[in-house]
Scaffold this motif. Structure first.
Motif, short mmCIF file in Angstrom:
data_model
loop_
_atom_site.label_atom_id
_atom_site.label_comp_id
_atom_site.label_asym_id
_atom_site.label_seq_id
_atom_site.Cartn_x
_atom_site.Cartn_y
_atom_site.Cartn_z
N TRP A 152 0.81 -1.21 0.00
CA TRP A 152 0.00 0.00 0.00
C TRP A 152 0.85 1.26 0.00
O TRP A 152 0.51 2.25 -0.65
N HIS B 238 1.64 5.41 -2.95
CA HIS B 238 1.09 6.70 -2.53
C HIS B 238 1.57 7.84 -3.43
O HIS B 238 0.84 8.81 -3.64
N TRP C 56 -1.58 -5.00 -3.37
CA TRP C 56 -1.12 -6.20 -2.65
C TRP C 56 -0.59 -7.27 -3.58
O TRP C 56 0.21 -8.11 -3.16
N TRP D 62 -8.71 0.40 -6.58
CA TRP D 62 -7.84 0.13 -5.45
C TRP D 62 -6.63 1.05 -5.38
O TRP D 62 -6.13 1.34 -4.29
N PRO E 190 -7.52 5.65 -4.26
CA PRO E 190 -8.57 4.66 -4.47
C PRO E 190 -9.92 5.33 -4.62
O PRO E 190 -10.15 6.43 -4.13
N ARG F 21 -12.67 5.06 -3.10
CA ARG F 21 -13.29 4.63 -1.85
C ARG F 21 -13.44 5.86 -0.95
O ARG F 21 -12.91 6.92 -1.26
N ALA G 147 -9.64 5.55 2.63
CA ALA G 147 -8.37 6.00 2.05
C ALA G 147 -7.34 6.26 3.14
O ALA G 147 -6.15 5.95 2.97
N TRP H 118 -7.51 2.47 5.75
CA TRP H 118 -7.30 1.16 5.12
C TRP H 118 -6.13 1.21 4.14
O TRP H 118 -5.35 0.28 4.08
N HIS H 119 -6.02 2.34 3.41
CA HIS H 119 -4.96 2.50 2.43
C HIS H 119 -3.76 3.26 2.99
O HIS H 119 -2.74 3.38 2.31
N HIS H 120 -3.91 3.80 4.17
CA HIS H 120 -2.80 4.43 4.90
C HIS H 120 -2.27 5.70 4.25
O HIS H 120 -1.09 6.04 4.44
#
Length: 240
Positions: free
Chosen positions: A59, A63, A113, A146, A149, A151, A156, A159-161
């Protein structure tokens, strides 16, 4: 799954022989960004390990715009190299084939992932369990969900850090430009259609008793997916 001495050992499935044949094709074309298949025996497959970070560690690498663009270029490279592959007559696919324009051999699960990363650069694409023929744009749409994302802000960050809510419109543009030569498309329509198809497949695999899909469905995954689809459609103006 077990990793020892540079070899990955994991359970094989019905589509594993087809996946290995495809990976051999890509390797023969000069690609080192997919695992080298070693063998299949007794319900187990072995593959050469691609060195780098993947799984939960993936993840962070994407970024930056540079990491994001490198993933898009990797996906394009694999799609182009595999487009001329002729599958065996007894090919078994990990997901139902999808008809449409500009068919490639879709990975079917393109997320951070399943990318191998080194120094914030995408260098490998692994876990080809959902290999199937499908439109090029299907994998792009799945990846956009993903990687961007597409989302909620909370997901964001948590969960996606991401350290701050990402500029989704900019990240869509970075990914699509790096992939290159995509037709004009409605991001919301294409991404949500791909999510709907994935949701249907999850439900079917769960019905057959396949794990981890059965557990995911038992834990409410279908309702969560429906809510995420609704969130994207409700925020369409943010992505145009």
């Amino acid at each position: 799954m077990r990793i020892a001495d540079g070899v990955v050992t994991r359970p094989a499935g019905p589509s594993s022989p087809t996946v290995h044949a495809y990976l051999r094709h890509l390797r023969a074309a000069g690609l080192t960004c997919v695992p080298e298949p070693i063998g299949l025996s007794g319900g187990v497959e072995t593959l050469r390990l691609l060195e780098g970070e993947s799984g939960g560690d993936g993840w962070y690498h994407q970024h930056t715009d540079e990491g994001l663009a490198s993933a898009a270029r990797l996906l394009r490279t694999v799609h182009d190299a595999g487009k001329d592959w002729v599958p065996p007559g007894d090919a078994t696919w990990g997901a139902p084939p999808v008809d449409g324009p500009d068919l490639v051999h879709s990975h079917g699960d393109v997320g951070p992932w399943n990318v191998v990363w080194r120094d914030r650069q995408a260098v490998g694409l692994i876990d080809w369990d959902y290999l199937h023929p499908g439109p090029r744009l299907d994998d792009v749409a799945y990846a956009l969900r993903w990687f961007v994302p597409l989302r909620s802000d909370a997901l964001a960050l948590e969960w996606h850090h991401f350290p701050a809510v990402p500029d989704r419109r900019s990240r869509i543009a970075v990914f699509c430009e790096a992939y290159g030569d995509l037709p004009d498309f409605d991001v919301v329509e294409v991404v949500t259609a791909r999510m709907e198809a994935t949701r249907v497949l999850m439900a079917e695999l769960a019905r057959r008793g396949q794990e981890p899909q059965r557990t995911w469905v038992d834990e409410g995954a279908l309702d969560r997916e429906a809510a995420e689809i609704a969130w994207i459609r409700g925020h369409a103006a943010d992505f145009a």
